[in-house]
Design an enzyme around this catalytic site. Structure first.
Site, short mmCIF file in Angstrom:
data_model
loop_
_atom_site.label_atom_id
_atom_site.label_comp_id
_atom_site.label_asym_id
_atom_site.label_seq_id
_atom_site.Cartn_x
_atom_site.Cartn_y
_atom_site.Cartn_z
N HIS A 129 -13.79 -4.20 9.76
CA HIS A 129 -14.68 -3.60 8.76
C HIS A 129 -13.95 -3.66 7.43
CE1 HIS A 129 -17.18 -0.73 6.64
NE2 HIS A 129 -18.01 -0.67 7.66
N ARG A 138 -21.71 1.32 0.00
CA ARG A 138 -22.13 0.11 -0.74
C ARG A 138 -23.65 -0.03 -0.71
NH1 ARG A 138 -19.70 -3.98 2.38
NH2 ARG A 138 -18.87 -2.36 3.73
#
Ligand code: FAD
Length: 644
Positions: A249, A269
């Protein structure tokens, strides 16, 4: 022979995360007497940590969404290596599984007009993740637990016993699948608190044990993720598929060291957070690969306009699939443009009002405040890649979740391979758990019902061997002094984690993977001498000594498969083979545990070795291929496939 508590069930589900609980509910509802067994406390599975949401094409926020678009995104994310039938079932069935959860009591965040709200996530064309703030996994588990309790209450009303048809054995670790010939006959395990052994006899076993992250030093995964289900399947004779694909990740915490690896959800995000280098530059614009160029913005202005008007602008590159973003961050740091503690900056403070940050990302706000003394409403976070998810896993039948070659064995959730291809999109795991957990429960129950009158029998010799294997760490010091000095399981674990991190990590090289395999062979030999002191009552050193067998087997599968696949694709990046190679798209790598000569699977890991087989995948069904433009298919499929 050791004292062993024995019970009979129709279906045993190993694991009480989202996949295990959904399987158990389904098996019980279809009439199977079902036992759930889990290493942790009931309700404290890894799934609880899931933050961002459940991907399902419900079209609540953008009516353009549907299962075909979700399928397309999933295949693009997995770089066309997904078992396409799994991806199809997943995309078709996920919305139904989310609505079903709601009818069982899940309280999702809502849109203004009262529907289940859906948020943006990397690689998903439309806002698609049903969520509860950034605590979606907790709500999922709470709901499934509540459903289990409701079923137990129903059973109590009918039979006078809450556990007559559905029982949870918490804090129990399964160490072996038992077999009668080829067929599954039950599981062997121990209670972590007392050390007592138990055997659950059952014709059908569903593995739902999650992932393997604890083999790596920097990981977002919880302590349970020691690859147990992967190893149990191998030891029972089932192959593991495409184990080279491990997802790093892009955004784990990098500071302070005690919390390194802890996840910073992608929702940051999705909700507008941007990545910057040490000079404040939004660097992701430099890293959009050709295959994604049409879909992603080229300037900051265009990217920012997408948040308000996604139909007329292209997406920000911060929302590229995870493998792309992780590699970009890795490059920035390596080239000296990183943050002070070896990551990059993830900034949400200049992008959203403080109040909105606290409301939409409450866990992140608290996580940084408490663990790093950073106020994310006022300053950027420092983030870097962390080992997060394994795409590889038990090779299963797409429709039934049956493990290949072992009648009665099923696998669902992160332990199963194939669904996500070479890279999983965020949010696609929680939906995977629900879709394939349900399917595994259904087919395990049907299989068990079909064995009535000819149930497999548990072999006492196997039970005794499993007990001896489990007790071995207590006598390891005296047992084989000639082999070398006794070993400390904690030290072995640290060496393993360092090896996997440094030599089979985010960027891989042939020489390093060969070194890793040598080291893993050494560790496997030393792990046989892993000794512990004390007794069987809650002894963490003993538990780790037993988990080491699994981590070492699984790590070897990852390293061997990664060495074999001479291309870069999704969660597998080779510095020496940096491009994706269309020839590899149809190749599945299967790992098996065989005898030293490569013969049939052996069940003693000390004397077995991991062998690799190549298999050609089935061609993608034409109506599914028709969902893509020819120009896109040309990037992934070989001439031969295109011609077919
Ligand atoms: P788990 O939930 O891990 O359950 C495994 C179970 O198996 C546990 O009960 C464990 O005790 C048990 N077990 C293991 N070994 C044994 C054994 N030997 N004997 C008995 N029991 C055993 N995915 C998304 O889709 N959306 C997200 O927003 C998201 N956020 C995430 C955030 C974080 C921080 C992390 C780490 C992951 C996230 N993921 C997300 C991924 C997702 O959470 C996992 O892939 C998923 O929860 C795995 O579920 P599972 O049911 O397969 O396994």
């Amino acid at each position: 022979m050791s004292v062993v508590d024995r019970q009979e069930w129709d279906v045993v589900v190993v694991g009480a995360g989202g996949a295990g609980l959904r399987a158990a509910v389904e098996a019980r509802e279809r009439g199977a007497r079902t036992a759930v067994i889990c290493k942790s406390l009931f309700g404290k599975a890894h799934t609880v940590m899931a933050e961002g949401g459940i991907a399902a094409a419900m079209g609540n926020v953008n009516a353009g969404d549907n299962w075909q678009v979700h399928f397309r995104d999933t295949l693009r994310g997995g770089k066309f290596l997904n078992q396409w039938r799994m991806a199809e079932l997943h995309a078709r069935e996920a919305p139904e599984r989310v609505w079903e959860l709601e009818t069982w009591g899940a309280l999702f965040d809502r849109t203004k007009d009262g529907r289940i709200s859906q948020r943006n996530f990397g690689g998903h064309e439309y806002p698609r993740l049903a969520h509860v703030g950034d605590r979606t996994g907790l709500e999922l588990i709470r709901t499934l637990q509540q459903k289990i309790v409701a079923l137990q209450q129903e059973d109590h009303r009918e039979t006078g016993d809450y556990e007559s048809r559905l029982r949870v054995f918490q804090e129990c670790t399964v160490t072996r699948i038992l077999k009668d010939g080829d067929r599954v006959s039950g599981v062997f395990g121990y209670e972590r608190e007392t050390g007592r052994f138990l055997v659950l006899e059952a014709p059908a076993v569903v593995l739902a044990t999650g992932g393997i992250g604890k083999s790596f030093k920097v990981t977002s995964n919880s302590w349970e993720y020691t690859g147990d289900g992967h190893a149990l399947a191998l030891l029972a004779g089932a192959p593991l598929l495409n184990m080279e694909f491990v997802q790093f990740h892009p955004t784990g915490m990098v500071w302070p060291p005690s919390v390194k690896g802890i996840l910073v959800t992608e929702s940051v995000r999705g909700d507008g957070g941007v990545l910057r280098d040490r000079d404040g530059r939004r660097f992701m614009f430099d890293y959009v690969p050709d295959v994604f160029k049409e879909k992603y913005a080229e300037t900051e202005e265009e990217a920012d306009r997408w948040y308000d008007d996604p139909d007329h602008h292209r997406r920000p590159p911060e929302l590229l699939p995870r493998d792309e973003v992780a590699r970009a961050i890795n490059t920035e740091v390596k080239e000296g443009r990183g943050s002070p503690h070896g990551g990059v900056f993830l900034d949400v403070s200049t992008r959203m009002p403080a109040e909105a940050i606290k409301r939409r990302l409450p866990s992140m706000y608290h996580q940084f405040k408490e663990l790093a003394d950073v106020d994310i409403t006022a300053e950027p976070m420092e983030v870097g890649p962390t080992c997060h998810y394994v795409m590889g896993g038990v090779a299963v039948d797409s429709d039934t979740a049956a493990a290949r070659g072992v009648p009665g064995l099923y696998a669902a959730g992160e332990v199963a391979g194939g669904m996500h291809g070479s890279n999983r999109l965020g949010g696609n795991s929680l939906s995977d758990l629900l879709v394939f957990g349900r399917r595994a429960g259904r087919y395990a129950a049907e299989y068990a019902a079909g064995t009535a009158g000819a149930r497999p029998r548990v072999d006492d010799v196997q039970v005794d061997a499993a007990a001896q294997e489990a007790l071995r760490p207590f006598s390891a010091r005296a047992a084989e002094p000639a082999d070398g000095p006794p070993e400390n399981p904690y030290a072995l674990h640290q060496e393993l984690q360092q090896t996997m991190n440094d030599l089979v990590g985010i960027i891989r090289r042939e020489t390093e993977m060969k070194q890793a395999l040598e080291k893993l062979a050494e560790l496997r030999a030393r792990a046989r001498r892993a000794g512990v002191e004390g007794h069987r009552q809650f002894n963490p050193g003993w538990h780790l000594a037993l988990d080491l067998r699994n981590m070492l087997l699984v790590s070897e599968c990852v390293a061997r498969a990664a060495l074999e696949r001479t291309e870069s694709r999704g969660g597998h990046t080779r510095e020496d083979h940096p491009s994706m190679d269309r020839k590899w798209r149809r190749i599945t790598l299967l790992c098996r545990l065989t005898d030293p000569a490569g013969g049939p699977a052996v069940t003693d890991p000390a004397h077995g070795r991991i062998t690799l087989e190549r298999e050609t995948t089935d061609p993608i069904r034409p109506d599914l291929l028709a969902l893509f433009a020819k120009e896109e298919l040309v990037k992934y499929l070989t001439e031969e496939e295109l011609y077919e």
